[in-house]
Motif scaffolding. Structure first.
Motif, PDB file in Angstrom:
ATOM      1  N   TRP A 109       4.777  31.528  14.521  1.00 14.61           N
ATOM      2  CA  TRP A 109       5.106  32.436  15.570  1.00 14.61           C
ATOM      3  C   TRP A 109       4.869  31.752  17.040  1.00 14.61           C
ATOM      4  O   TRP A 109       5.808  31.892  18.082  1.00 14.61           O
ATOM      5  CB  TRP A 109       4.281  33.874  15.581  1.00 14.61           C
ATOM      6  CG  TRP A 109       4.930  34.790  14.368  1.00 14.61           C
ATOM      7  CD1 TRP A 109       4.532  35.107  13.329  1.00 14.61           C
ATOM      8  CD2 TRP A 109       5.844  35.573  14.690  1.00 14.61           C
ATOM      9  NE1 TRP A 109       5.017  36.029  12.492  1.00 14.61           N
ATOM     10  CE2 TRP A 109       6.104  36.363  13.330  1.00 14.61           C
ATOM     11  CE3 TRP A 109       6.943  35.608  15.704  1.00 14.61           C
ATOM     12  CZ2 TRP A 109       7.077  37.250  13.299  1.00 14.61           C
ATOM     13  CZ3 TRP A 109       8.015  36.491  15.279  1.00 14.61           C
ATOM     14  CH2 TRP A 109       8.033  37.496  14.095  1.00 14.61           C
ATOM     15  N   SER A 110       3.849  31.013  17.079  1.00 11.67           N
ATOM     16  CA  SER A 110       3.768  30.198  18.420  1.00 11.67           C
ATOM     17  C   SER A 110       4.986  29.186  18.737  1.00 11.67           C
ATOM     18  O   SER A 110       5.314  29.298  19.831  1.00 11.67           O
ATOM     19  CB  SER A 110       2.486  29.629  18.375  1.00 11.67           C
ATOM     20  OG  SER A 110       2.327  28.556  17.336  1.00 11.67           O
ATOM     21  N   TRP A 147       7.977  29.479  17.644  1.00 17.27           N
ATOM     22  CA  TRP A 147       9.129  30.393  18.027  1.00 17.27           C
ATOM     23  C   TRP A 147       9.157  31.061  19.338  1.00 17.27           C
ATOM     24  O   TRP A 147       9.848  31.195  20.245  1.00 17.27           O
ATOM     25  CB  TRP A 147       9.210  31.666  17.131  1.00 17.27           C
ATOM     26  CG  TRP A 147      10.498  32.501  17.449  1.00 17.27           C
ATOM     27  CD1 TRP A 147      11.692  32.381  17.177  1.00 17.27           C
ATOM     28  CD2 TRP A 147      10.424  33.657  17.920  1.00 17.27           C
ATOM     29  NE1 TRP A 147      12.465  33.487  17.786  1.00 17.27           N
ATOM     30  CE2 TRP A 147      11.638  34.282  18.152  1.00 17.27           C
ATOM     31  CE3 TRP A 147       9.107  34.598  18.559  1.00 17.27           C
ATOM     32  CZ2 TRP A 147      11.795  35.436  18.611  1.00 17.27           C
ATOM     33  CZ3 TRP A 147       9.497  35.837  19.096  1.00 17.27           C
ATOM     34  CH2 TRP A 147      10.877  36.149  19.313  1.00 17.27           C
ATOM     35  N   VAL A 148       7.495  31.396  19.843  1.00 21.59           N
ATOM     36  CA  VAL A 148       7.561  31.852  21.064  1.00 21.59           C
ATOM     37  C   VAL A 148       7.952  30.749  22.155  1.00 21.59           C
ATOM     38  O   VAL A 148       8.568  30.903  23.221  1.00 21.59           O
ATOM     39  CB  VAL A 148       6.100  32.471  21.435  1.00 21.59           C
ATOM     40  CG1 VAL A 148       5.880  32.535  23.040  1.00 21.59           C
ATOM     41  CG2 VAL A 148       5.956  33.616  20.637  1.00 21.59           C
ATOM     42  N   VAL A 198      11.630  30.420  22.380  1.00 20.78           N
ATOM     43  CA  VAL A 198      12.299  31.507  23.033  1.00 20.78           C
ATOM     44  C   VAL A 198      12.051  31.444  24.482  1.00 20.78           C
ATOM     45  O   VAL A 198      13.037  31.632  25.386  1.00 20.78           O
ATOM     46  CB  VAL A 198      11.887  32.815  22.523  1.00 20.78           C
ATOM     47  CG1 VAL A 198      12.257  34.039  23.297  1.00 20.78           C
ATOM     48  CG2 VAL A 198      12.361  32.945  21.099  1.00 20.78           C
ATOM     49  N   LEU A 199      11.006  31.037  24.841  1.00 18.30           N
ATOM     50  CA  LEU A 199      10.545  30.959  26.433  1.00 18.30           C
ATOM     51  C   LEU A 199      11.561  29.551  27.149  1.00 18.30           C
ATOM     52  O   LEU A 199      12.057  29.911  28.291  1.00 18.30           O
ATOM     53  CB  LEU A 199       9.381  30.556  26.626  1.00 18.30           C
ATOM     54  CG  LEU A 199       8.265  31.698  26.342  1.00 18.30           C
ATOM     55  CD1 LEU A 199       6.879  31.362  26.536  1.00 18.30           C
ATOM     56  CD2 LEU A 199       8.561  32.862  27.306  1.00 18.30           C
ATOM     57  N   THR A 233      15.844  36.467  19.187  1.00 17.86           N
ATOM     58  CA  THR A 233      16.150  35.470  19.972  1.00 17.86           C
ATOM     59  C   THR A 233      17.034  35.381  21.280  1.00 17.86           C
ATOM     60  O   THR A 233      16.989  35.464  22.180  1.00 17.86           O
ATOM     61  CB  THR A 233      16.439  34.024  19.162  1.00 17.86           C
ATOM     62  OG1 THR A 233      15.391  33.620  18.243  1.00 17.86           O
ATOM     63  CG2 THR A 233      16.656  32.843  20.139  1.00 17.86           C
ATOM     64  N   PHE A 240      15.615  38.400  23.836  1.00 18.84           N
ATOM     65  CA  PHE A 240      14.577  37.863  24.799  1.00 18.84           C
ATOM     66  C   PHE A 240      15.382  36.948  25.484  1.00 18.84           C
ATOM     67  O   PHE A 240      14.907  36.627  26.895  1.00 18.84           O
ATOM     68  CB  PHE A 240      13.511  37.422  24.024  1.00 18.84           C
ATOM     69  CG  PHE A 240      12.550  38.440  23.442  1.00 18.84           C
ATOM     70  CD1 PHE A 240      11.886  39.743  24.215  1.00 18.84           C
ATOM     71  CD2 PHE A 240      12.418  38.452  21.953  1.00 18.84           C
ATOM     72  CE1 PHE A 240      11.301  40.331  23.780  1.00 18.84           C
ATOM     73  CE2 PHE A 240      11.698  39.217  21.504  1.00 18.84           C
ATOM     74  CZ  PHE A 240      10.846  40.513  22.196  1.00 18.84           C
TER      75      PHE A 240
END
Length: 447
Positions: A14-15, A17-18, A21-22, A144, A147
């Protein structure tokens, strides 16, 4: 080869992916950074409408051209190095924009921006396929996309406010600094594959089987194989037809049309454009759910209606006598918002009809479609403005804008024709429909 499910802690994937995405949010901000400052750009570089279009057109052309090479590099090297290089290229492009003395240098800078942007979204899709269970892929792709669109709001409101409260160089120099920061974050935190695997992997999202990536020496073989499947061509035309109107509106021509043409204040115009982004975020989960429930009817029930809604809304605004009421412009934004979530169906189509070893290549081909249509729309709109004598911001008129935006209609019609054609071929290919039997001519009777 298949293997056991990943034992990687969930916080790790998840980290990653975050961070991805950012990085994608920043890529969208960079891509649309001229959206709210198009008039400022025209005045800064003394650019007519066609030249202003070229700032966006060549950026999108490079983006589209780079999709297939990026797909092949992702298959070979993984997401981490390709995404990091992409962030550095975008930072270089924005620092050049910040201090560009001429429009020629600005055009080259936007081309660098397009090259860097091309690596980010496919890279995040790669991370999803590598780190997440196969059954989560459609939802993660939609999230994705949802966001990522927040980057448009950053370009429309905070970036424009920063530019108008400080200077052009500070605003775009700030974006360059963020690009370097995220290049470091991607390199430091993103990993190509879970630690329990010894190589980058490709996930067959139909079966869940995990295979070691092996890039073909003759890359043209993979490209031809992907394009020869009608499902890939259906994905291409789906992405060609659905998002380009919203892209052209947000990247360049929407704010000038709303402020100069429709007479809105910059705040009202930003609210309309932001509605397009927010509505797209809200439509994403709905479109994803409907797509999952009707996988063999997505083109007829979702994609073609999405195209028709956008075309109808634009024609109503164009044919409205004089300036359109504010409520109608908000409805136009909502209609255009349908295109983004509908375009994500194209990636599901590409995934469904291609084996794992050419998934990134097929994704690249699909992504080319939307940005080819967007650059054509932006270019045709700018050319139509120039041909009507509306080259500079002081010459923009509502009637000129209305004629110019009609240039989108042929692109919609072309896309719908090919969607219908490739949908039929795909259904025949996978055995849902029977091929048409050739007509047998009856012999003529002898007299």
């Amino acid at each position: 080869m298949s293997t056991t499910p990943s034992v990687t802690p969930s916080w790790r994937m998840w980290s990653i992916w975050v961070v991805g995405v950012l990085a994608y949010v920043l890529a969208i901000t960079n891509r649309t950074s001229l959206s709210a400052v198009g008039v400022d750009a025209a005045q800064r570089f003394n650019a007519d409408a066609s030249m202003l279009s070229m700032l966006a057109v060549l950026q999108l052309a490079v983006y589209g051209f780079m999709q297939i090479p990026v797909g092949l590099w992702l298959d070979r090297f993984g997401a981490r190095p390709i995404m990091a290089i992409g962030m550095v290229l975008m930072a270089l492009g924005q620092i050049m924009i910040a201090f560009a003395p001429t429009v020629g240098i600005a055009v080259f800078a936007r081309m660098l921006l397009g090259a860097g942007d091309a690596a980010v979204f496919p890279g995040v899709l790669r991370l999803i396929a590598t780190w997440f269970p196969a059954q989560r892929s459609p939802v993660m792709v939609q999230l994705t996309g949802i966001f990522g669109q927040l980057g448009q709001i950053v370009a429309l409101i905070p970036l424009a406010a920063l530019l108008h409260s400080t200077t052009w160089s500070i605003a775009f120099g700030g974006l360059a600094g963020l690009g370097i920061l995220f290049a470091i974050l991607v390199w430091a935190l993103v990993k190509n594959h879970p630690p329990e695997r010894s190589a980058d992997v490709s996930v067959n999202t139909d079966t869940g089987a995990i295979e070691i990536v092996q890039s073909s020496v003759d890359t043209s073989v993979g490209i031809r194989a992907a394009w020869n499947h009608p499902g890939t061509r259906l994905a291409f035309w789906t992405h060609f037809s659905t998002p380009f109107a919203g892209t052209a509106f947000v990247i360049l021509w929407g704010i000038p049309f709303l402020t100069v043409g429709q007479g809105l204040s910059l705040g009202e115009a930003s609210a309309v454009a932001s509605t397009l982004v927010v509505a797209g975020i809200l439509f994403g989960p709905i479109m994803g759910t409907l797509s999952a429930r009707a996988p063999v009817h997505r083109s007829r029930r979702l994609v073609l209606p999405a195209v028709a809604i956008q075309m109808t809304a634009w024609l109503v605004v164009i044919l409205w006598p004089g300036q359109a009421p504010l409520w109608l412009l908000f409805l136009l934004a909502i209609a255009l918002a349908v295109g983004g979530p509908a375009s994500m169906i194209a990636f599901d189509q590409a995934r469904t009809h291609n084996p794992s070893h050419r998934l990134s290549t097929a994704t690249g081909i699909t992504n080319v479609g939307g940005f080819l249509a967007a650059l054509l729309a932006i270019l045709f709109i700018g050319m139509a403005m120039d041909l009507q004598g509306a080259s500079q911001p002081e010459d923009y008129t509502l009637s000129a804008f209305k004629v110019a935006f009609l240039m989108q209609v042929p692109l919609w019609v072309l896309g719908m024709v090919f969607i219908a054609r490739e949908r039929k071929r795909t259904r025949i290919w996978v055995g849902i429909d029977e091929p048409r039997r050739p007509r047998i001519k009856k012999p003529k009777r002898e007299k």
